[in-house]
Design a protein around this motif. Structure first.
Motif, PDB file in Angstrom:
ATOM      1  N   VAL A 176       0.802  -1.214  -0.129  1.00  0.00           N
ATOM      2  CA  VAL A 176       0.029   0.181  -0.114  1.00  0.00           C
ATOM      3  C   VAL A 176       0.849   1.292   0.105  1.00  0.00           C
ATOM      4  N   ASP A 177       0.785   1.949  -1.110  1.00  0.00           N
ATOM      5  CA  ASP A 177       1.420   3.282  -1.209  1.00  0.00           C
ATOM      6  C   ASP A 177       0.491   4.368  -0.614  1.00  0.00           C
ATOM      7  N   ASP A 178       1.103   5.289   0.284  1.00  0.00           N
ATOM      8  CA  ASP A 178       0.200   6.224   0.972  1.00  0.00           C
ATOM      9  C   ASP A 178      -0.598   6.978  -0.094  1.00  0.00           C
ATOM     10  N   LYS A 179       0.027   7.302  -1.035  1.00  0.00           N
ATOM     11  CA  LYS A 179      -0.435   8.377  -2.027  1.00  0.00           C
ATOM     12  C   LYS A 179      -1.983   7.530  -2.828  1.00  0.00           C
ATOM     13  N   ASP A 180      -1.666   6.211  -2.810  1.00  0.00           N
ATOM     14  CA  ASP A 180      -2.756   5.420  -3.683  1.00  0.00           C
ATOM     15  C   ASP A 180      -3.729   4.876  -2.575  1.00  0.00           C
ATOM     16  N   ARG A 181      -3.679   4.970  -1.442  1.00  0.00           N
ATOM     17  CA  ARG A 181      -4.564   4.367  -0.343  1.00  0.00           C
ATOM     18  C   ARG A 181      -5.950   4.617  -0.747  1.00  0.00           C
ATOM     19  N   GLN A 182      -6.924   3.701  -0.278  1.00  0.00           N
ATOM     20  CA  GLN A 182      -8.178   3.505  -0.415  1.00  0.00           C
ATOM     21  C   GLN A 182      -9.073   2.832   0.351  1.00  0.00           C
ATOM     22  N   ILE A 183     -10.359   3.441   0.693  1.00  0.00           N
ATOM     23  CA  ILE A 183     -11.201   2.688   1.572  1.00  0.00           C
ATOM     24  C   ILE A 183     -12.443   2.185   0.438  1.00  0.00           C
ATOM     25  N   LEU A 184     -12.566   0.689   0.884  1.00  0.00           N
ATOM     26  CA  LEU A 184     -13.407   0.200  -0.027  1.00  0.00           C
ATOM     27  C   LEU A 184     -14.785   0.189   0.601  1.00  0.00           C
ATOM     28  N   VAL A 185     -15.989   0.419  -0.055  1.00  0.00           N
ATOM     29  CA  VAL A 185     -17.186   0.159   0.729  1.00  0.00           C
ATOM     30  C   VAL A 185     -18.243  -0.653  -0.135  1.00  0.00           C
ATOM     31  N   PRO A 186     -18.337  -1.878  -0.288  1.00  0.00           N
ATOM     32  CA  PRO A 186     -19.446  -2.651  -0.792  1.00  0.00           C
ATOM     33  C   PRO A 186     -20.733  -2.068  -0.530  1.00  0.00           C
ATOM     34  N   SER A 208     -26.205  -0.033   4.044  1.00  0.00           N
ATOM     35  CA  SER A 208     -25.115   0.143   3.264  1.00  0.00           C
ATOM     36  C   SER A 208     -24.801   1.785   3.199  1.00  0.00           C
ATOM     37  N   LEU A 209     -25.856   2.606   3.291  1.00  0.00           N
ATOM     38  CA  LEU A 209     -25.862   4.128   3.223  1.00  0.00           C
ATOM     39  C   LEU A 209     -25.251   4.636   4.442  1.00  0.00           C
ATOM     40  N   LYS A 210     -25.637   3.915   5.580  1.00  0.00           N
ATOM     41  CA  LYS A 210     -24.955   4.374   6.790  1.00  0.00           C
ATOM     42  C   LYS A 210     -23.616   4.087   6.978  1.00  0.00           C
ATOM     43  N   ALA A 211     -23.134   2.823   6.444  1.00  0.00           N
ATOM     44  CA  ALA A 211     -21.658   2.530   6.209  1.00  0.00           C
ATOM     45  C   ALA A 211     -20.993   3.679   5.423  1.00  0.00           C
ATOM     46  N   ALA A 212     -21.678   3.746   4.395  1.00  0.00           N
ATOM     47  CA  ALA A 212     -21.124   4.803   3.413  1.00  0.00           C
ATOM     48  C   ALA A 212     -20.738   6.214   3.979  1.00  0.00           C
ATOM     49  N   LYS A 213     -21.775   6.670   4.748  1.00  0.00           N
ATOM     50  CA  LYS A 213     -21.781   7.960   5.267  1.00  0.00           C
ATOM     51  C   LYS A 213     -20.423   8.197   6.536  1.00  0.00           C
ATOM     52  N   ILE A 214     -20.356   6.777   7.315  1.00  0.00           N
ATOM     53  CA  ILE A 214     -19.208   6.802   8.109  1.00  0.00           C
ATOM     54  C   ILE A 214     -17.891   6.649   7.291  1.00  0.00           C
ATOM     55  N   ALA A 215     -17.974   5.787   6.417  1.00  0.00           N
ATOM     56  CA  ALA A 215     -16.621   5.566   5.487  1.00  0.00           C
ATOM     57  C   ALA A 215     -16.237   6.916   4.858  1.00  0.00           C
ATOM     58  N   LYS A 271      -7.556  11.388   4.466  1.00  0.00           N
ATOM     59  CA  LYS A 271      -7.147  11.897   3.184  1.00  0.00           C
ATOM     60  C   LYS A 271      -6.925  10.824   2.381  1.00  0.00           C
ATOM     61  N   VAL A 272      -7.790   9.835   2.028  1.00  0.00           N
ATOM     62  CA  VAL A 272      -7.635   8.780   1.059  1.00  0.00           C
ATOM     63  C   VAL A 272      -8.783   8.781  -0.091  1.00  0.00           C
ATOM     64  N   LYS A 273      -8.747   7.799  -0.973  1.00  0.00           N
ATOM     65  CA  LYS A 273      -9.828   7.671  -1.924  1.00  0.00           C
ATOM     66  C   LYS A 273     -10.925   6.944  -1.422  1.00  0.00           C
ATOM     67  N   LEU A 274     -12.069   6.904  -1.604  1.00  0.00           N
ATOM     68  CA  LEU A 274     -13.276   6.213  -1.574  1.00  0.00           C
ATOM     69  C   LEU A 274     -13.977   5.577  -2.704  1.00  0.00           C
ATOM     70  N   VAL A 275     -13.907   4.217  -2.571  1.00  0.00           N
ATOM     71  CA  VAL A 275     -14.292   3.378  -3.791  1.00  0.00           C
ATOM     72  C   VAL A 275     -15.637   2.576  -3.138  1.00  0.00           C
ATOM     73  N   LEU A 323      -6.798   0.274   2.154  1.00  0.00           N
ATOM     74  CA  LEU A 323      -6.454   0.300   3.694  1.00  0.00           C
ATOM     75  C   LEU A 323      -7.461  -0.224   4.311  1.00  0.00           C
ATOM     76  N   LEU A 324      -8.812  -0.057   4.001  1.00  0.00           N
ATOM     77  CA  LEU A 324      -9.994  -0.568   5.217  1.00  0.00           C
ATOM     78  C   LEU A 324     -11.093  -0.739   4.268  1.00  0.00           C
ATOM     79  N   ILE A 325     -11.674  -2.107   4.543  1.00  0.00           N
ATOM     80  CA  ILE A 325     -13.121  -2.261   4.109  1.00  0.00           C
ATOM     81  C   ILE A 325     -14.146  -1.721   5.189  1.00  0.00           C
ATOM     82  N   VAL A 326     -15.298  -1.096   4.705  1.00  0.00           N
ATOM     83  CA  VAL A 326     -16.399  -0.816   5.656  1.00  0.00           C
ATOM     84  C   VAL A 326     -17.608  -1.198   4.989  1.00  0.00           C
TER      85      VAL A 326
END
Length: 369
Positions: free
Chosen positions: A76-86, A93-100, A108-112, A196-199
Motif C-alpha cells: 500500500v502506497d500512501d498516495k494510492d490508499r483507498q477505503i472500499l465500501v461494498p 450500506s448507506l449508513k456505512a458509506a456515510k461513516i466511511a 485523506k484517502v480515496k473512497l471506492v 487500507l480498510l473495508i467498511v
C-alpha cells in the motif's frame, strides 16, 4: 459492431481504458460509453461494452483485471490508499458509506463504492468445452446492469445530500459495478488494489435482490486480509467524527502488535484513547496482569503521544464482559484480531469476532492474523 452490445462492468475512466486494452489484445472488440451523472456524484464512470458472442472470453479477463482471491497482496502506497465500501443500496450500506466518507476525509484517502450484480456465467451450462448461454440470461444481465446503475445513482445522490458540496469535494470518490459474486469480488478487489480498510453494514435489505450485506459481511470478516470495519444498524451517522475511545480486545496473540500498529494508522487523525483489555478467568490473573503490563510498556514506548490503558477483566463470558466495559467507558469502536478457521470449527466454535458482529451495537474493527 453490428451485434448486440452487453455491459460487463462500470468502471472509473482509467480502469476502463486499461481493461479495454487487455480485451483488445485478445481480439475482443470493446466500446466505452461515458455515463452522465449529476455534478459531484463521483469521478467519471464508464460502461465497458462487448459483443454478446464474446462474453465467455471476456469474463475471465475482467476477473483477472479486478483481482483474484489468491493473488499476492499489494504493497500500500500512501498516495494510492483507498477505503472500499461494498454497497447493496440499502439503508444499512448507506449508513456505512456515510461513516466511511468521514473516515476517508480524516485520513485523506480515496473512497471506492463497489457493487456486484448476478453473473450469468454462474447459471450457464457447460456443454463440451463451450458454454451454452441462454438468451434469457443475456437479457437478465443487461437488465441487472441497468438496475444496478440506476440504484448506484440514487444511492450516491442520497449520500451526497447528507454532506455539503464543499465537504463532499474534499474526498476523491469513484464507483465500480460488475457482474459477479459479491463475496469473491470484494475479496478479489481488495487483493488487487491498495485497500487500507473495508467498511460494510451488518445487514442488507431483507427480502430484496440487493440482500447481500447480511451474510457477506461475516464471510468477508472470516476471509479478508484487509482490516474490516462492520457498522451495526444502531450506529449514529456522525460517529466517525467522534472516535474518542477505542477498545482493543486482546487474547495475547503474537499478532496483537501488528494489529495495533494498523489500528493506530487508521485512528491517527482522531487522537483516540486506546484501551487494551483481556477477559480472563480466575485461574491465572497474576500471569495475565504481567502480560498486560508488558504490553502497556511496549505500546507506550512505541507510541509516545498516544494514550493507552491496559486492563484485565475477570469473567466467564467474554461477550457479556466486553459489553459491560463498552457501556461503562463509552467506547466508540471495538477492535479485535480474528484467525482463519476451518469450516467445521466455524460451525461448532465461531470466533469471538464473528459472534460480536451480530452482538455489538458499536462499530467493530477486525484485523486478520
Amino acid at each position: 459492431m453490428n451485434k448486440k452490445l452487453l455491459t460487463i462492468a462500470v468502471l472509473p475512466f482509467v480502469k476502463a481504458q486499461n481493461l479495454k486494452v487487455l480485451l483488445e489484445k485478445e481480439k475482443i472488440e470493446c466500446m466505452l460509453e461515458d455515463l452522465s451523472l449529476m455534478e459531484g456524484t463521483s469521478s467519471l464512470a464508464v460502461r465497458v461494452q462487448i459483443q454478446e458472442d464474446d462474453l465467455e472470453k471476456a469474463f475471465p479477463i475482467l476477473e483477472e483485471f479486478l483481482g483474484k482471491p489468491a493473488a499476492a497482496v499489494p504493497q500500500v502506497d500512501d498516495k494510492d490508499r483507498q477505503i472500499l465500501v461494498p454497497v447493496d443500496f440499502s439503508g444499512f450500506s448507506l449508513k456505512a458509506a456515510k461513516i466511511a466518507f468521514d473516515i476517508a476525509r480524516h485520513m485523506k484517502v480515496k473512497l471506492v463504492f463497489f457493487h456486484a450484480y448476478p453473473n450469468p456465467i454462474v447459471y450457464s451450462v457447460p456443454f463440451s468445452d463451450i458454454y451454452a448461454f441462454d438468451s434469457g440470461l443475456m437479457a437478465h444481465l443487461e437488465n441487472a446492469e441497468k438496475t444496478a446503475q440506476s440504484g448506484m445513482e440514487r444511492f450516491l445522490m442520497e449520500l451526497i445530500s447528507h454532506f455539503s458540496k464543499e465537504i463532499w469535494n474534499q474526498v476523491e470518490t469513484e464507483y465500480i459495478l460488475k457482474a459477479g459474486d459479491a463475496r469473491d469480488d470484494i475479496l478479489s478487489y481488495s487483493r488487487q488494489n491498495p485497500v487500507l480498510l473495508i467498511v460494510m453494514g451488518t445487514q442488507g435489505k431483507a427480502g430484496s435482490e440487493y440482500d447481500i450485506l447480511g451474510s457477506v459481511t461475516a464471510e468477508i470478516i472470516s476471509s479478508t486480509h484487509v482490516p474490516m470495519l462492520a457498522i451495526p444498524a444502531e450506529t449514529p451517522d456522525n460517529i466517525a467524527g467522534e472516535f474518542h475511545k477505542v477498545l482493543y480486545a486482546t487474547n495475547f496473540d503474537e499478532k496483537d502488535f501488528i494489529a495495533i500498529d494498523r489500528l493506530m494508522r487508521i485512528m491517527e487523525p482522531y487522537r483516540a484513547e486506546v484501551y487494551c483489555v483481556h477477559v480472563g478467568q480466575k485461574e491465572e490473573p497474576v500471569w495475565n496482569l504481567a502480560r498486560l503490563e508488558g504490553m502497556k510498556d511496549i505500546l507506550r514506548a512505541k507510541y509516545h503521544n498516544q494514550l493507552f490503558e491496559c486492563q484485565l477483566i475477570i469473567g466467564e463470558d467474554i461477550l457479556t464482559e466486553l459489553d459491560k466495559f463498552i457501556a461503562v467507558n463509552n467506547i466508540d469502536v471495538l477492535a479485535m484480531t480474528t484467525h482463519k478457521r476451518g469450516m467445521i470449527s466455524r460451525i461448532f466454535n465461531p470466533s469471538i469476532a464473528r459472534k460480536m458482529l451480530f452482538h455489538t451495537h458499536i462499530p467493530l474493527l477486525v484485523f486478520h492474523s
